[in-house]
Motif scaffolding. Sequence first.
Motif, PDB file in Angstrom:
ATOM      1  N   LYS A 103       0.815  -1.204   0.000  1.00 39.13           N
ATOM      2  CA  LYS A 103       0.000   0.000   0.000  1.00 39.13           C
ATOM      3  C   LYS A 103       0.854   1.261   0.000  1.00 39.13           C
ATOM      4  CE  LYS A 103      -3.859  -2.278   1.981  1.00 39.13           C
ATOM      5  NZ  LYS A 103      -4.932  -2.384   2.849  1.00 39.13           N
ATOM      6  N   SER A 104       2.145   1.114   0.273  1.00 38.12           N
ATOM      7  CA  SER A 104       3.094   2.221   0.220  1.00 38.12           C
ATOM      8  C   SER A 104       4.195   1.845  -0.761  1.00 38.12           C
ATOM      9  CB  SER A 104       3.684   2.486   1.608  1.00 38.12           C
ATOM     10  OG  SER A 104       2.692   2.815   2.526  1.00 38.12           O
ATOM     11  N   PRO A 105       3.959   2.042  -2.057  1.00 35.09           N
ATOM     12  CA  PRO A 105       4.894   1.546  -3.061  1.00 35.09           C
ATOM     13  C   PRO A 105       6.252   2.239  -3.006  1.00 35.09           C
ATOM     14  CG  PRO A 105       3.243   2.948  -4.064  1.00 35.09           C
ATOM     15  CD  PRO A 105       2.835   2.756  -2.637  1.00 35.09           C
ATOM     16  N   LEU A 106       7.249   1.521  -3.466  1.00 30.16           N
ATOM     17  CA  LEU A 106       8.612   2.026  -3.526  1.00 30.16           C
ATOM     18  C   LEU A 106       8.727   3.031  -4.673  1.00 30.16           C
ATOM     19  CD1 LEU A 106      11.318   1.402  -2.097  1.00 30.16           C
ATOM     20  CD2 LEU A 106      11.793  -0.185  -3.940  1.00 30.16           C
ATOM     21  N   ASP A 107       9.509   4.085  -4.446  1.00 32.56           N
ATOM     22  CA  ASP A 107       9.732   5.087  -5.476  1.00 32.56           C
ATOM     23  C   ASP A 107      11.168   5.581  -5.364  1.00 32.56           C
ATOM     24  OD1 ASP A 107       9.258   6.764  -7.613  1.00 32.56           O
ATOM     25  OD2 ASP A 107       7.730   7.961  -6.628  1.00 32.56           O
ATOM     26  N   ALA A 108      11.581   6.370  -6.326  1.00 37.51           N
ATOM     27  CA  ALA A 108      12.929   6.938  -6.317  1.00 37.51           C
ATOM     28  C   ALA A 108      12.880   8.337  -6.903  1.00 37.51           C
ATOM     29  CB  ALA A 108      13.878   6.066  -7.120  1.00 37.51           C
ATOM     30  N   ALA A 109      13.764   9.198  -6.404  1.00 40.02           N
ATOM     31  CA  ALA A 109      13.955  10.539  -6.948  1.00 40.02           C
ATOM     32  C   ALA A 109      15.448  10.732  -7.128  1.00 40.02           C
ATOM     33  CB  ALA A 109      13.396  11.589  -5.996  1.00 40.02           C
ATOM     34  N   ALA A 110      15.840  11.363  -8.232  1.00 37.67           N
ATOM     35  CA  ALA A 110      17.258  11.536  -8.515  1.00 37.67           C
ATOM     36  C   ALA A 110      17.548  12.966  -8.929  1.00 37.67           C
ATOM     37  CB  ALA A 110      17.693  10.575  -9.617  1.00 37.67           C
ATOM     38  N   TYR A 111      18.815  13.353  -8.741  1.00 35.79           N
ATOM     39  CA  TYR A 111      19.289  14.649  -9.210  1.00 35.79           C
ATOM     40  C   TYR A 111      20.524  14.414 -10.061  1.00 35.79           C
ATOM     41  CZ  TYR A 111      21.436  19.193  -9.470  1.00 35.79           C
ATOM     42  OH  TYR A 111      22.000  20.338  -9.936  1.00 35.79           O
ATOM     43  N   PRO A 112      20.601  15.002 -11.237  1.00 30.89           N
ATOM     44  CA  PRO A 112      19.566  15.757 -11.909  1.00 30.89           C
ATOM     45  C   PRO A 112      18.352  14.885 -12.242  1.00 30.89           C
ATOM     46  CG  PRO A 112      21.696  16.018 -13.026  1.00 30.89           C
ATOM     47  CD  PRO A 112      21.855  14.982 -11.968  1.00 30.89           C
TER      48      PRO A 112
END
Length: 177
Positions: A31-40
């Motif tokens: 119910k709380s799926p995995l995600d990712a954020a990257a820079y840039p």
Amino acid sequence: MKLLKASVFCLLVAFSANTEMHAQKFSSLDKSPLDAAAYPASSKVTNKTMKVIYSRPQLNNRELYDLVPLGKVWRLGANESAEITFYKDSHFGDTPVKAGTYSLFAIREEKTWTLILNKDLNAWGAYSYNPDNDIARAKGLVSIDAESIEAFSIAFDEEGTMYLAWGTTRVSLPFKS
């Protein structure tokens, strides 16, 4: 020929009767799926500076302030503690940080959130959080937005500022290399 057909039929019946022999068990959707954020953030840039992997809890008609209490260490997401990877030496707030992977925690306060970089990895939530293993702490500035975000989210802007968003709360922390 009849014997061959009968043998093939018997084999097919035998294999179809035993479906669990090769069946794989899969867990239900998180119910709380995995995600990712990257820079840039651009998908056209393959040489990233940093990446955060985290789970995205939902508000589900609850208030952020009930889910993330004041003054307590929070895992910055759901399930396992969030992890941030620096692909080159950087700064977390004003503290120089070596390239590597660290866990990421937060402490919610009224006007700022304290974001914490910790060397313990693979921790479930903040239950095993050990402040002796902190690498750095930095103050993230809090603002309120008119738009409410249902699922906790992390994003980076073009300058390398990390934004946390949940409900109408936004927290920003600039990074510098």
